[in-house]
Motif scaffolding. Structure first.
Motif, mmCIF file in Angstrom:
data_model
loop_
_atom_site.group_PDB
_atom_site.id
_atom_site.type_symbol
_atom_site.label_atom_id
_atom_site.label_comp_id
_atom_site.label_asym_id
_atom_site.label_seq_id
_atom_site.Cartn_x
_atom_site.Cartn_y
_atom_site.Cartn_z
ATOM 1 N N ALA A 133 10.462 -14.158 -39.032
ATOM 2 C CA ALA A 133 9.817 -15.093 -39.957
ATOM 3 C C ALA A 133 10.874 -15.770 -40.829
ATOM 4 C CB ALA A 133 8.788 -14.359 -40.804
ATOM 5 N N GLY A 134 12.033 -16.018 -40.253
ATOM 6 C CA GLY A 134 13.120 -16.655 -41.009
ATOM 7 C C GLY A 134 14.187 -15.639 -41.343
ATOM 8 N N THR A 135 15.324 -16.152 -41.820
ATOM 9 C CA THR A 135 16.487 -15.293 -42.051
ATOM 10 C C THR A 135 16.240 -14.268 -43.141
ATOM 11 O OG1 THR A 135 17.954 -16.993 -41.236
ATOM 12 C CG2 THR A 135 18.916 -15.392 -42.731
ATOM 13 N N SER A 136 15.474 -14.637 -44.149
ATOM 14 C CA SER A 136 15.225 -13.684 -45.242
ATOM 15 C C SER A 136 14.497 -12.459 -44.691
ATOM 16 C CB SER A 136 14.391 -14.336 -46.343
ATOM 17 O OG SER A 136 14.993 -15.541 -46.746
ATOM 18 N N GLN A 137 13.473 -12.691 -43.873
ATOM 19 C CA GLN A 137 12.728 -11.566 -43.312
ATOM 20 C C GLN A 137 13.614 -10.772 -42.350
ATOM 21 O OE1 GLN A 137 11.422 -11.473 -39.818
ATOM 22 N NE2 GLN A 137 10.760 -9.373 -40.203
ATOM 23 N N SER A 165 29.168 -15.588 -51.887
ATOM 24 C CA SER A 165 28.241 -15.671 -50.742
ATOM 25 C C SER A 165 26.800 -15.813 -51.219
ATOM 26 C CB SER A 165 28.393 -14.454 -49.828
ATOM 27 O OG SER A 165 28.348 -13.272 -50.579
ATOM 28 N N TYR A 166 25.933 -16.073 -50.254
ATOM 29 C CA TYR A 166 24.531 -16.426 -50.495
ATOM 30 C C TYR A 166 23.856 -15.410 -51.427
ATOM 31 C CZ TYR A 166 19.631 -17.316 -49.265
ATOM 32 O OH TYR A 166 18.278 -17.574 -49.303
ATOM 33 N N ASP A 167 23.527 -15.869 -52.612
ATOM 34 C CA ASP A 167 23.029 -14.976 -53.661
ATOM 35 C C ASP A 167 21.743 -14.251 -53.263
ATOM 36 O OD1 ASP A 167 21.927 -17.572 -53.678
ATOM 37 O OD2 ASP A 167 21.223 -17.356 -55.735
ATOM 38 N N LEU A 194 28.285 -12.006 -42.818
ATOM 39 C CA LEU A 194 29.179 -13.166 -42.836
ATOM 40 C C LEU A 194 28.413 -14.452 -42.527
ATOM 41 C CD1 LEU A 194 32.138 -11.733 -40.689
ATOM 42 C CD2 LEU A 194 32.052 -11.909 -43.190
ATOM 43 N N THR A 195 28.864 -15.535 -43.108
ATOM 44 C CA THR A 195 28.346 -16.873 -42.761
ATOM 45 C C THR A 195 29.553 -17.719 -42.362
ATOM 46 O OG1 THR A 195 26.627 -16.580 -44.421
ATOM 47 C CG2 THR A 195 26.915 -18.809 -43.597
ATOM 48 N N PRO A 196 30.008 -17.582 -41.106
ATOM 49 C CA PRO A 196 31.272 -18.248 -40.739
ATOM 50 C C PRO A 196 31.140 -19.748 -40.510
ATOM 51 C CG PRO A 196 30.495 -16.830 -38.953
ATOM 52 C CD PRO A 196 29.483 -16.720 -40.049
ATOM 53 N N GLU A 254 25.638 -11.997 -38.631
ATOM 54 C CA GLU A 254 26.150 -13.371 -38.730
ATOM 55 C C GLU A 254 24.985 -14.278 -39.128
ATOM 56 O OE1 GLU A 254 27.337 -15.001 -34.915
ATOM 57 O OE2 GLU A 254 28.632 -16.498 -35.888
ATOM 58 N N ASP A 255 25.039 -14.783 -40.345
ATOM 59 C CA ASP A 255 23.967 -15.658 -40.838
ATOM 60 C C ASP A 255 24.335 -17.103 -40.486
ATOM 61 O OD1 ASP A 255 22.192 -17.205 -42.267
ATOM 62 O OD2 ASP A 255 22.251 -15.967 -44.067
ATOM 63 N N ASP A 256 23.632 -17.656 -39.490
ATOM 64 C CA ASP A 256 23.987 -18.986 -38.973
ATOM 65 C C ASP A 256 22.916 -20.019 -39.308
ATOM 66 O OD1 ASP A 256 26.378 -19.765 -37.964
ATOM 67 O OD2 ASP A 256 26.000 -19.188 -35.887
ATOM 68 N N ALA A 257 22.404 -19.943 -40.528
ATOM 69 C CA ALA A 257 21.267 -20.789 -40.923
ATOM 70 C C ALA A 257 21.561 -22.295 -40.787
ATOM 71 C CB ALA A 257 20.862 -20.461 -42.357
ATOM 72 N N TYR A 258 22.844 -22.683 -40.949
ATOM 73 C CA TYR A 258 23.176 -24.123 -40.966
ATOM 74 C C TYR A 258 23.904 -24.584 -39.702
ATOM 75 C CZ TYR A 258 21.957 -23.464 -45.822
ATOM 76 O OH TYR A 258 21.262 -23.148 -46.968
ATOM 77 N N ALA A 259 24.022 -23.667 -38.718
ATOM 78 C CA ALA A 259 24.914 -23.919 -37.575
ATOM 79 C C ALA A 259 24.610 -25.225 -36.847
ATOM 80 C CB ALA A 259 24.842 -22.753 -36.600
ATOM 81 N N PHE A 302 14.712 -21.930 -38.490
ATOM 82 C CA PHE A 302 14.258 -23.322 -38.447
ATOM 83 C C PHE A 302 14.044 -23.870 -39.858
ATOM 84 C CE2 PHE A 302 12.987 -21.716 -34.227
ATOM 85 C CZ PHE A 302 13.605 -22.678 -33.441
ATOM 86 N N ALA A 303 14.391 -23.063 -40.873
ATOM 87 C CA ALA A 303 14.123 -23.481 -42.256
ATOM 88 C C ALA A 303 14.919 -24.721 -42.635
ATOM 89 C CB ALA A 303 14.447 -22.337 -43.220
ATOM 90 N N LYS A 304 16.139 -24.824 -42.129
ATOM 91 C CA LYS A 304 17.003 -25.929 -42.555
ATOM 92 C C LYS A 304 16.937 -27.112 -41.581
ATOM 93 C CE LYS A 304 18.158 -23.039 -45.713
ATOM 94 N NZ LYS A 304 17.706 -23.179 -47.095
ATOM 95 N N THR A 305 16.428 -26.877 -40.375
ATOM 96 C CA THR A 305 16.389 -27.962 -39.385
ATOM 97 C C THR A 305 14.999 -28.579 -39.261
ATOM 98 O OG1 THR A 305 15.974 -26.349 -37.637
ATOM 99 C CG2 THR A 305 18.266 -26.992 -38.019
ATOM 100 N N LEU A 307 7.582 -23.344 -42.386
ATOM 101 C CA LEU A 307 7.189 -22.787 -41.086
ATOM 102 C C LEU A 307 7.399 -21.277 -41.051
ATOM 103 C CD1 LEU A 307 8.752 -25.488 -38.747
ATOM 104 C CD2 LEU A 307 6.317 -25.093 -39.098
ATOM 105 N N ARG A 308 8.325 -20.797 -41.907
ATOM 106 C CA ARG A 308 8.705 -19.371 -41.900
ATOM 107 C C ARG A 308 8.971 -18.904 -40.468
ATOM 108 N NH1 ARG A 308 11.404 -17.461 -44.895
ATOM 109 N NH2 ARG A 308 11.937 -19.591 -45.006
ATOM 110 N N LEU A 309 9.920 -19.543 -39.829
ATOM 111 C CA LEU A 309 10.222 -19.176 -38.444
ATOM 112 C C LEU A 309 11.726 -19.151 -38.219
ATOM 113 C CD1 LEU A 309 8.754 -18.536 -35.733
ATOM 114 C CD2 LEU A 309 9.205 -20.902 -35.088
HETATM 115 C C1 LIG Z 1 22.944 -18.695 -45.884
HETATM 116 C C2 LIG Z 1 21.448 -18.682 -45.926
HETATM 117 N N1 LIG Z 1 20.788 -17.731 -45.262
HETATM 118 C C3 LIG Z 1 19.456 -17.686 -45.268
HETATM 119 C C4 LIG Z 1 18.698 -18.592 -45.993
HETATM 120 C C5 LIG Z 1 17.209 -18.448 -45.997
HETATM 121 O O1 LIG Z 1 16.716 -18.626 -44.702
HETATM 122 P P1 LIG Z 1 15.173 -18.564 -44.382
HETATM 123 O O2 LIG Z 1 14.509 -19.687 -45.096
HETATM 124 O O3 LIG Z 1 15.128 -18.697 -42.899
HETATM 125 O O4 LIG Z 1 14.663 -17.245 -44.845
HETATM 126 C C6 LIG Z 1 19.337 -19.584 -46.691
HETATM 127 C C7 LIG Z 1 18.560 -20.555 -47.482
HETATM 128 O O5 LIG Z 1 18.982 -21.033 -48.505
HETATM 129 C C8 LIG Z 1 20.746 -19.621 -46.657
HETATM 130 O O6 LIG Z 1 21.415 -20.554 -47.343
#
Ligand SMILES: Cc1ncc(COP(=O)(O)O)c(C=O)c1O
Length: 394
Positions: free
Chosen positions: A94-98, A120-122, A167-169, A200-205, A233-236, A241-243
């Protein structure tokens, strides 16, 4: 073909972009450069609208029952093709947070450590802390975490006491940096030597804004051995959508899919995952990505040009090659709180650098994703005036 944007304009819905419906909304008149949101006009309302009807027509009742625990196969197959892995190496989230919360529960026990980049991502750190994990900061340079710093952190903490390295490379939040291939290989080697997995957090890849070749993800370089890659898919498309998905070794995917939450509730966001599969399956997602990258490029370039024109040499404004953010570095004698307050008084919201960890120095993070170009230029002009007037170095 350019994605249709005419059918549902965000304007008639402007009244709904308010607190109580949307997570964070700046007061009227404020240029909000703080959150990593997409601007309302960049959210694909018209494109998403038919997808649910398409998914329901295609899958019928199978779209409305509990989904397969690891996520519906049609989406896992498409994601596997896209990212060079097999469907059994993909788990729909349901997204990177989940996904992060799930991993913290599986890999960590309270009191264990997670090694993160010093800046890094707070909110990722917040999820780790919620699970009782201790965040250990490793030093970084212009390519992210330094291998010697990772070595020190892992050796100093002791075997078995580190749950994972986070890491978010690629297009790091907040700094925008990208680790080169050799750096990636070096970090993989250090983590493998200590037997510690990397998340590896690739949210923006997928949001590369320039014609540059990106190094492969850590997961691809390691063929997923010891690496769990998180996609979203949160950033694209849109965070509502929480996906998202994760890529990992098949046994890791099986273990995650066997967790009680998934066994009880089945796939997270099953219908949405099938709706997004419709978009991914016929090229519409790639069209959307090209369009979105062009929009973000215009916003990044507008903000950078206006900031540089207004601020001159006094502030270093990093030019990210992708993602949502630019990272500002001030004379370290300048006070971060005073800069944030001066911005606020001028009607601009910005994120203080210290929110992202203990890097030291004076930094701010500005998002170019949430405003159209004219508002970004206005925001930059206000900031330049405010900071010029703000107390000079102590
Ligand atoms: C590095 C990073 N990871 C994860 C998230 C959150 O992702 P999601 O909305 O898929 O939970 C964000 C959103 O700001 C982010 O910047």
């Amino acid at each position: 073909m350019v994605p249709s944007r005419a059918t549902v304009s965000p304007l008639p819905h402007a009244r709904w972009w308010r607190a109580g419906v949307v997570q964070a909304v700046a007061p009227p008149g404020v240029v909000d450069l703080e959150p990593g949101y997409l601007e309302p006009g960049l959210l694909p309302v018209s494109e998403v609208l038919p997808l649910y009807a398409e998914a329901l027509s295609e899958f019928g009742p199978a779209a409305l029952t509990y989904g397969a625990n690891a996520g519906a196969e049609p989406l896992r197959v498409l994601l596997g093709e896209r990212h060079g892995c097999a469907p059994d190496e993909v788990l729909v989230t349901a997204g990177t947070s989940q996904a992060l919360a799930l991993l913290c529960g599986v890999l960590g026990e309270p009191g264990r450590h997670v090694v993160v980049e010093r800046t890094s991502y707070d909110l990722g750190r917040r999820i780790m802390a919620d699970h009782g994990l201790r965040v250990l900061e490793a030093d970084a340079d212009g390519e992210g975490v330094r291998p010697d710093a990772l070595e020190r952190a892992l050796a100093g903490t002791g075997a078995g006491r580190v749950a994972f390295v986070y890491l978010t490379p690629t297009f790091h939040n907040p700094t925008g940096t990208v680790a080169g291939e050799q750096r990636r290989r070096d970090l993989l080697a250090v983590a493998a030597r200590h037997g510690v997995p990397i998340v590896e957090d690739d949210a923006y890849a997928e949001l590369c804004l320039d014609r540059v070749a990106l190094p492969p993800p850590l997961a691809a370089l390691a063929e997923r051995r010891g690496v769990i890659r998180l996609g979203s898919f949160a950033k694209t498309l849109g965070p509502g959508l929480r996906l998202g998905w994760l890529e990992a070794e098949p046994e890791v995917v099986r273990a995650l899919a066997a967790r009680g939450q998934l066994v009880s509730g089945g796939a997270l966001n099953h219908l949405t995952s099938l709706a997004v599969a419709m978009l991914l399956g016929d090229g519409r997602y790639d069209l959307r990505l090209s369009w979105l990258r062009a929009q973000l490029r215009l916003r990044r370039d507008t903000l950078m040009a206006a900031l540089r024109a207004g601020l001159g040499e006094s502030v270093t404004v990093d030019r990210p090659t992708g993602g949502f953010f630019t990272w500002l570095t001030f004379d370290p004698r300048r006070d971060e709180g005073a800069l944030v307050a001066a911005a606020r008084d001028a009607g601009v919201a910005v994120a203080p650098g210290s929110r992202f960890g203990g890097a030291g120095g004076t930094h701010l993070r500005l998002a170019y994703s949430l405003n159209p170009p004219d508002r970004l230029a206005e925001g930059a002009a206000r900031l330049a005036a405010a900071w010029r007037n703000e107390e000079s170095p102590r």
